[in-house]
Design a protein around this motif. Structure first.
Motif, mmCIF file in Angstrom:
data_model
loop_
_atom_site.group_PDB
_atom_site.id
_atom_site.type_symbol
_atom_site.label_atom_id
_atom_site.label_comp_id
_atom_site.label_asym_id
_atom_site.label_seq_id
_atom_site.Cartn_x
_atom_site.Cartn_y
_atom_site.Cartn_z
ATOM 1 N N GLN A 51 -31.891 -85.815 23.931
ATOM 2 C CA GLN A 51 -31.793 -87.353 23.680
ATOM 3 C C GLN A 51 -31.211 -87.775 22.761
ATOM 4 O OE1 GLN A 51 -35.374 -89.409 25.220
ATOM 5 N NE2 GLN A 51 -34.386 -91.241 24.448
ATOM 6 N N GLY A 52 -31.919 -87.397 21.474
ATOM 7 C CA GLY A 52 -31.592 -88.163 20.284
ATOM 8 C C GLY A 52 -30.009 -87.699 19.910
ATOM 9 N N PHE A 53 -29.586 -86.840 20.253
ATOM 10 C CA PHE A 53 -28.139 -86.407 20.031
ATOM 11 C C PHE A 53 -27.141 -86.848 20.949
ATOM 12 C CE2 PHE A 53 -29.876 -82.607 17.290
ATOM 13 C CZ PHE A 53 -29.117 -83.094 15.967
ATOM 14 N N GLY A 54 -27.587 -87.709 22.039
ATOM 15 C CA GLY A 54 -26.826 -88.108 23.030
ATOM 16 C C GLY A 54 -26.222 -86.944 23.933
ATOM 17 N N LEU A 55 -26.742 -85.878 24.023
ATOM 18 C CA LEU A 55 -26.340 -84.897 24.952
ATOM 19 C C LEU A 55 -26.773 -84.869 26.272
ATOM 20 C CD1 LEU A 55 -27.054 -82.016 22.506
ATOM 21 C CD2 LEU A 55 -24.824 -83.142 22.741
ATOM 22 N N LYS A 56 -26.140 -84.263 27.117
ATOM 23 C CA LYS A 56 -26.144 -84.387 28.456
ATOM 24 C C LYS A 56 -27.607 -83.648 28.797
ATOM 25 C CE LYS A 56 -24.345 -82.652 33.029
ATOM 26 N NZ LYS A 56 -23.352 -82.013 33.651
ATOM 27 N N GLU A 57 -28.288 -84.387 29.480
ATOM 28 C CA GLU A 57 -29.765 -83.981 30.119
ATOM 29 C C GLU A 57 -29.609 -82.418 30.479
ATOM 30 O OE1 GLU A 57 -33.613 -85.082 32.788
ATOM 31 O OE2 GLU A 57 -31.846 -86.625 32.921
ATOM 32 N N MET B 211 -32.099 -99.933 17.436
ATOM 33 C CA MET B 211 -32.605 -99.078 18.587
ATOM 34 C C MET B 211 -33.840 -99.868 18.783
ATOM 35 S SD MET B 211 -32.284 -95.017 16.708
ATOM 36 C CE MET B 211 -32.509 -94.347 18.266
ATOM 37 N N LYS B 212 -34.118 -99.456 20.436
ATOM 38 C CA LYS B 212 -35.247 -100.079 20.977
ATOM 39 C C LYS B 212 -36.464 -99.126 20.839
ATOM 40 C CE LYS B 212 -32.267 -102.383 24.193
ATOM 41 N NZ LYS B 212 -31.867 -102.362 25.789
ATOM 42 N N PRO B 213 -37.619 -99.759 20.959
ATOM 43 C CA PRO B 213 -38.899 -98.919 20.950
ATOM 44 C C PRO B 213 -38.908 -98.057 22.277
ATOM 45 C CG PRO B 213 -39.561 -101.208 20.360
ATOM 46 C CD PRO B 213 -38.016 -101.253 20.885
ATOM 47 N N GLY B 214 -39.354 -96.713 21.955
ATOM 48 C CA GLY B 214 -39.079 -95.747 22.964
ATOM 49 C C GLY B 214 -37.979 -94.916 22.828
ATOM 50 N N GLN B 215 -37.165 -95.390 22.379
ATOM 51 C CA GLN B 215 -35.887 -94.475 22.082
ATOM 52 C C GLN B 215 -35.923 -93.333 21.119
ATOM 53 O OE1 GLN B 215 -32.818 -97.689 21.336
ATOM 54 N NE2 GLN B 215 -31.701 -96.574 23.164
ATOM 55 N N VAL B 216 -35.448 -92.291 21.289
ATOM 56 C CA VAL B 216 -35.534 -91.198 20.168
ATOM 57 C C VAL B 216 -34.499 -91.219 19.217
ATOM 58 C CG1 VAL B 216 -35.617 -88.625 19.924
ATOM 59 C CG2 VAL B 216 -36.618 -89.733 21.939
ATOM 60 N N VAL B 217 -34.876 -91.216 17.910
ATOM 61 C CA VAL B 217 -33.777 -91.225 16.841
ATOM 62 C C VAL B 217 -34.337 -89.690 15.982
ATOM 63 C CG1 VAL B 217 -35.878 -92.165 15.194
ATOM 64 C CG2 VAL B 217 -33.213 -92.252 14.556
ATOM 65 N N VAL B 218 -33.066 -89.050 15.744
ATOM 66 C CA VAL B 218 -33.029 -88.010 14.965
ATOM 67 C C VAL B 218 -32.654 -88.158 13.587
ATOM 68 C CG1 VAL B 218 -31.819 -85.567 15.192
ATOM 69 C CG2 VAL B 218 -32.259 -86.645 17.064
ATOM 70 N N LEU B 219 -34.100 -87.699 13.007
ATOM 71 C CA LEU B 219 -33.961 -87.564 11.418
ATOM 72 C C LEU B 219 -33.560 -86.168 10.832
ATOM 73 C CD1 LEU B 219 -37.004 -89.909 10.634
ATOM 74 C CD2 LEU B 219 -34.769 -90.631 11.040
ATOM 75 N N ARG B 220 -32.776 -86.206 10.018
ATOM 76 C CA ARG B 220 -32.440 -84.889 9.193
ATOM 77 C C ARG B 220 -33.480 -84.957 7.777
ATOM 78 N NH1 ARG B 220 -27.844 -81.683 6.319
ATOM 79 N NH2 ARG B 220 -28.772 -79.536 6.752
#
Length: 523
Positions: free
Chosen positions: A317-323, A495-504
């Motif tokens: 989800q965080g990388f925006g890839l297809k489910e 970004m909205k609460p509940g969304q996934v952010v990817v931190l490196r």
């Protein structure tokens, strides 16, 4: 072989105590199994593959009995006894002359009872038992590495009573497979055919033959309980699981399918104190990949130079890839290693090698390891929404100890310098961040203008729950490099609460991607 070992299975929460039956360690799975090499002495094929039909004179068992099949297979299964001689680290020590009687006399008697003398012996001897199976009539036998490891003397007994001395041809501790050869052959040898372990399905019938606890030619029957099992978390763990009873002494013996083909090498059991009916076997296709190299006495494996991890649904989800996307996420790339030279980047998702799908980090490692050093491999990677094919010249994999010495990620947290609290993304991430002080950048393994420093973490907040720690350095937010607090705040605020952010995140010498589900009030 008489050995008890406890293993921790890192991929599950439950720690399992594994008693090897006797030993451990996967499968390199790229392309069709290799053709059988020929023996230097006779020019014969080292093993014969199944034709897809039951071996000659082998009857597929009826529903009433396995006896006809067992009678045909049992002669090629052997009992292996090995002796290990090592220097006694306490050699030369003597029982002191107490002269006072009492306890001194008792200690002296006990000392002499065990060692037969007042002085510790120069050498200590150990014996072990295991099983194996003959794969061609030149006398080559497959077994487990731990059955013959460090052996100074190996004796092999056949079911007809013949005994032979044997020598180690090659062994591979990483997969726990060994090839030995019988010496001074007399008479024709029985052999078995090797099948296709990839063709096995969960629920297929199998039988194990070996010498559990010294009881020769014992046979047990069961099913394939599961495939692709990992026990130690090792790079090459890829076991078949079976409920066919396996005990100490079964190690190295064959696991047969109902066509009489060897589909596995019995290797390990779950400790009886933990559970019963849980045994493990090395897939025979992995052994086929290794045998040509075992003939040379050395196993070489391919190496990319990447650190990879599972591609979790949150990361997808965080990388925006297809489910439902499967693959191995590249966390970091070793500078100047084959992957780096071919253009592999952190954050790439490897989805195939040479056109064969990759759905896990372990499968990527095993697949690449089967490519000979110097050979070519094509990696299919996802980089954002773009799919790329990268051609890589594979290098030789360093030994596992060298790799372990280089795995320095996850180091201890240090003490950060003073920093003012920065507003903005705190409610959504549960952290405080600040610029990286130039004077400590090198200690944090980053450049002075690279990343932002985590100076405080709410352990129960979104980032803390995802594994972010104090003194981590955030290098990227959703694949975008950052070096200012304002950048992080700006990206998170969009970004909205509940969304996934990817931190490196950089920690020690290791950088990893962490998916964080944002907190805060949903509007």
């Amino acid at each position: 072989m008489r050995r008890h070992t406890a293993f921790t299975v890192s991929s599950v929460v439950l720690a399992l105590a594994v008693a090897t039956a006797c030993g451990i360690e996967g499968r390199a799975d790229a392309g069709p199994p290799p053709q059988a090499p020929t023996s230097k002495e006779t020019g014969k094929q080292l093993w014969h593959d199944s034709t897809g039909q039951p071996p000659v004179n082998v009857s597929v068992p009826s529903q009433s009995s396995l006896a006809p099949l067992i009678k045909q297979l049992k002669p090629a299964v052997v009992n292996i006894s090995s002796t290990t001689v090592m220097k006694n680290p306490h050699r030369g020590l003597r029982m002191p002359n107490g002269g006072g009687g009492g306890d001194d006399d008792e200690n002296q008697q006990l000392f002499e009872k065990f060692f037969g003398q007042r002085e510790m012996p120069e050498e200590l001897k150990g014996t072990s038992l295991g099983s194996g199976f003959i794969i061609n009539d030149d006398g080559y036998v497959l077994t487990n590495n731990h059955v013959v490891k460090d052996a100074t003397d190996i004796k092999v007994r056949l079911s007809d009573g013949r005994e032979f001395e044997a020598k180690i041809v090659g062994r591979d501790p990483a997969s726990d497979v060994a090839l030995i050869k019988l010496q001074q052959l007399k008479g024709k040898l029985p052999t078995v055919a090797l099948g296709d372990s990839d063709a096995l399905d969960q629920g297929d019938f199998v039988l194990a033959i070996g010498s559990p606890l010294g009881f020769r030619e014992s046979v047990t029957f069961g099913i394939v309980s599961a495939k692709d099992r990992s026990l130690t978390g090792g790079a090459f763990d890829d076991f078949l699981q079976t409920d066919a009873a396996i005990n100490q002494g079964n190690s190295g013996g064959p696991l047969f399918n109902m066509k009489g083909e060897v589909v596995g090498i019995n290797t390990a059991i779950i400790s009886p104190q933990i559970g019963s009916g849980i045994g493990f076997a090395v897939p025979i296709n992995m052994a086929k990949q290794l045998v040509p190299q075992l003939l040379t006495g050395k196993v070489s494996r391919g190496y990319l130079g990447v650190a990879v991890s599972e591609l979790t649904p949150d990361l997808v989800q965080g990388f925006g890839l297809k489910e439902g996307t499967k693959g191995a996420l590249v966390q970091s790339v070793v500078p100047k290693a084959p992957a780096d030279k071919a253009g592999v980047k952190p954050g790439d998702v490897v989805v195939a090698v040479n056109g064969k799908p990759v759905d896990s980090p372990s499968l990527l490692t095993r697949t690449v390891s089967s490519v000979q050093p110097g050979g070519k491999a094509t990696l299919t990677v996802l980089r954002g929404n773009e799919k790329k094919d990268l051609t890589i010249t594979v290098a030789q994999r360093p030994d596992e100890e060298a790799l372990a010495r280089g795995e320095l990620g996850g180091g201890e947290e240090g003490e950060g310098g003073p920093a003012a609290q920065k507003p903005g993304a705190n409610d959504k991430l549960g952290i405080r961040i600040a610029p990286v002080p130039p004077q400590v950048a090198s200690e944090l393994n980053v450049q002075p203008d690279q990343g932002v420093l985590v100076v405080a973490v709410n352990p129960n907040g979104p980032a803390g729950s995802a594994g972010v720690r104090k003194n981590d350095v955030i290098l990227e937010v959703n694949r975008q490099p950052v070096n200012k607090v304002e950048q992080v705040v700006g990206l998170i605020q969009k970004m909205k609460p509940g969304q996934v952010v990817v931190l490196r995140v950089q920690r020690g010498q290791q950088a990893s991607y962490l998916p964080v589900k944002l907190g805060g009030e949903k509007k």
